[in-house]
Design an enzyme around this catalytic site. Structure first.
Site, mmCIF file in Angstrom:
data_model
loop_
_atom_site.group_PDB
_atom_site.id
_atom_site.type_symbol
_atom_site.label_atom_id
_atom_site.label_comp_id
_atom_site.label_asym_id
_atom_site.label_seq_id
_atom_site.Cartn_x
_atom_site.Cartn_y
_atom_site.Cartn_z
ATOM 1 C CE LYS A 9 -3.956 -2.190 2.376
ATOM 2 N NZ LYS A 9 -4.765 -2.177 3.627
ATOM 3 C CE1 TYR A 49 -9.490 -2.873 0.662
ATOM 4 C CE2 TYR A 49 -8.711 -0.885 -0.420
ATOM 5 C CZ TYR A 49 -8.467 -1.997 0.371
ATOM 6 O OH TYR A 49 -7.202 -2.236 0.859
ATOM 7 C CG PHE A 57 -13.322 1.551 7.409
ATOM 8 C CD1 PHE A 57 -12.859 0.951 6.238
ATOM 9 C CD2 PHE A 57 -14.102 0.791 8.271
ATOM 10 C CE1 PHE A 57 -13.177 -0.361 5.936
ATOM 11 C CE2 PHE A 57 -14.431 -0.539 7.969
ATOM 12 C CZ PHE A 57 -13.966 -1.114 6.797
ATOM 13 C CB THR A 91 -7.546 -5.991 9.812
ATOM 14 O OG1 THR A 91 -7.957 -7.140 9.051
ATOM 15 C CG2 THR A 91 -7.893 -4.727 9.055
ATOM 16 N NE ARG A 102 -2.377 -5.615 7.439
ATOM 17 C CZ ARG A 102 -3.501 -6.158 6.981
ATOM 18 N NH1 ARG A 102 -4.074 -7.157 7.638
ATOM 19 N NH2 ARG A 102 -4.051 -5.713 5.868
ATOM 20 C CG ASN A 112 -3.720 -2.328 7.202
ATOM 21 O OD1 ASN A 112 -3.579 -1.905 6.055
ATOM 22 N ND2 ASN A 112 -4.781 -3.020 7.577
ATOM 23 C CG HIS A 115 -5.316 -6.212 -0.176
ATOM 24 N ND1 HIS A 115 -6.529 -6.202 0.469
ATOM 25 C CD2 HIS A 115 -5.436 -7.095 -1.211
ATOM 26 C CE1 HIS A 115 -7.357 -7.032 -0.167
ATOM 27 N NE2 HIS A 115 -6.713 -7.585 -1.188
ATOM 28 C CD GLU A 126 -9.032 -8.930 -3.361
ATOM 29 O OE1 GLU A 126 -9.812 -8.512 -2.495
ATOM 30 O OE2 GLU A 126 -7.893 -9.372 -3.096
#
Ligand code: DAT
Ligand code: MG
Length: 149
Positions: A9, A49, A57, A91, A102, A112, A115, A126
């Site tokens: 990320k 998502y 969020f 998570t 993480r 975090n 993914h 995905e």
């Protein structure tokens, strides 16, 4: 062999943790079968998502994941989905087990670092969002026989 999508990320890219994260996955024995840098569009983020639409969020998540470049990978291995999830940790980094990405490298749920797809159907969906068939390589690694029976 199972395949799963990994996204390094924007926070991880900005913090110079691409190598660290790839190293942890590689050292477990997972094989990278596709990899690229990209900036995720709002449209792609909404698809990826989609299950989180309406959650408190969600807007922040889309803002964050589209804000800066990410590195995306398809990784392969026996039980790759579960192995990647366990290597990432929970998570929320505050609840992640020590030794996971993480827990070792992050503090907050909204930053975090990484993914990983959460199941076979999600992984297929995905991977299809981020990679064309021709971008995913089936290649033989000389160490494969020392990693998988
Ligand atoms: P994971 O990324 O572990 O699969 P998820 O699919 O439940 O977790 O959520 C996707 C991302 O959304 C997650 O990595 C961080 C963010 N997120 C999830 N729950 C959150 C919450 N309660 N507050 C803030 N961000 C959250
Ligand atoms: Mg998820």
């Amino acid at each position: 062999m199972e395949r799963t999508l990994v996204i390094i990320k924007p926070d991880a890219v900005q913090r110079g943790l691409i190598g660290e994260i790839i190293t942890r996955l590689e050292r477990r024995g997972l094989k990278i079968v596709a990899m690229k840098m990209m900036q995720i569009s709002k449209k792609l983020a909404a698809k990826h998502y989609g299950v989180h639409v309406g959650k408190p969020f969600y807007e922040g998540l889309i803002e964050y994941i589209t804000s800066n470049p990410v590195a995306v990978m398809a990784v392969e291995g026996r039980q790759a989905i579960e192995i990647v999830r366990n290597t990432m940790g929970a998570t929320n980094p505050a609840q992640a087990a020590p030794g996971t990405i993480r827990a070792d490298l992050a503090l907050e749920i909204g930053r975090n670092l990484v993914h990983g797809s959460d199941g076979p159907e999600t992984a297929a969906f995905e991977l299809g969002l981020f990679f064309g068939e021709d971008e995913i390589l089936s290649w033989k690694r000389d160490t494969d026989r020392w990693i998988s029976e």
